[in-house]
Design an enzyme around this catalytic site. Sequence first.
Site, short mmCIF file in Angstrom:
data_model
loop_
_atom_site.label_atom_id
_atom_site.label_comp_id
_atom_site.label_asym_id
_atom_site.label_seq_id
_atom_site.Cartn_x
_atom_site.Cartn_y
_atom_site.Cartn_z
N HIS A 10 0.81 -1.17 0.13
CA HIS A 10 -0.10 0.22 -0.12
C HIS A 10 0.86 1.20 0.09
O HIS A 10 1.96 1.34 0.47
CB HIS A 10 -1.05 -0.07 1.20
CG HIS A 10 -1.77 -1.13 1.13
ND1 HIS A 10 -2.70 -1.59 0.38
CD2 HIS A 10 -2.03 -2.13 2.07
CE1 HIS A 10 -3.33 -2.60 0.42
NE2 HIS A 10 -2.95 -3.06 1.57
N HIS A 163 -10.46 -5.61 -1.22
CA HIS A 163 -9.61 -5.11 -0.11
C HIS A 163 -10.40 -5.00 1.17
O HIS A 163 -11.54 -4.50 1.12
CB HIS A 163 -8.69 -4.11 -0.16
CG HIS A 163 -7.58 -3.84 1.03
ND1 HIS A 163 -7.98 -3.37 1.94
CD2 HIS A 163 -6.37 -4.57 0.97
CE1 HIS A 163 -6.81 -3.16 2.70
NE2 HIS A 163 -5.92 -4.08 2.04
N ASP A 283 1.35 -7.01 2.62
CA ASP A 283 0.45 -6.27 2.95
C ASP A 283 1.11 -5.02 3.84
O ASP A 283 1.04 -4.75 4.89
CB ASP A 283 -0.60 -6.70 4.31
CG ASP A 283 -1.62 -6.02 4.31
OD1 ASP A 283 -1.90 -4.95 3.59
OD2 ASP A 283 -2.89 -6.28 4.86
ZN ZN Z 1 -3.77 -4.51 2.52
#
Ligand code: ZN
Length: 322
Positions: A10, A163, A283
């Site tokens: 991200h 997500h 992640d």
């Molecule tokens: Zn995530």
Amino acid sequence: MVGKVAVEEHFVCPDHEEYVSKAWMSPEMHRRMIGRLSEVGEERLARMDAAGIDVAVLSLVTEGVQAEPDAARAAAKAARANDVLASVIERYPDRFSGLAAVSLHDVDVAVTELDRAVRALGLVGVCVNGFTTVAEGGEYYDDPKFLPFWQCLAELGVPLYLHPRYPLPSQRGIYEGRPELLGSTWGFGVETATHALRLITSGLFDRVPGATVILGHLGETLPFTLYRMQGRMKALRGSALAKPVTEYLHENFYVATSGNFHTPTLLGALLEMGADRVLFAVDYPFEEMEEAASWFDSVPIAAADRAKIGASNARRLLELGR
Ligand code: ZN
């Protein structure tokens, strides 16, 4: 393993920081996460190098534009995020790829932005953070009005990463008194798995067989729960679907290892989904690249499966390097 591709990584751009939830983070941790999310350059590349990650597929951090109730603002912010992401990839084309942010308040606007993001900016799919916030609550993407968006995804040949986000305030009663269950510990998985089941049971994948969805966290429990659902649906209600529900999981879904670096869970997902349907992910920055990589590199699976999960499945699905 060197040359890994990580698919749930991200970033945030300055005008999206307000959407990064402060729930369950101390002010200091929130600041640290914003710092790590904002950094998409040498520091992140050094971490990737140390973890044997060749390519990080970036997406705007949850809850992103899905949490923006104003349609025009959400669309403008999605376009801005995609421009920022494209400029990062342009700087490091061999190291970063990206999933577009799309506001689904207006399906025509979403289709236009999806097309622009893929064809003009070179992004390789979309990432949506669960339902779209609207004044009356939330909109889930099994609603028939979203069909043109799914058709556009299938025509472009790109996947949608579903997500997690927090459940609607009206749906949080089950967590009353146990707030520690609400977010990424448990509630995220329930919310996202239920959304995926809405997609499956709506018949979406009968109407758009080419639609592809990626679920993080090794499938948000679905590889372990869908068989029972299938049996009970058959026994109790019947089904209008063309195929048993597990077949949609096998044919229209991929699962990624993000935040679920646990060997028994990976092996279970592999047995259900097959090695062609599992993708490596970290992640970052909510999880550590080093931890994900050292676990994955030593997990007891065949070398051919490690190569598929670690890189070649993602390269094929996302057409990296096209
Ligand atoms: Zn995530």
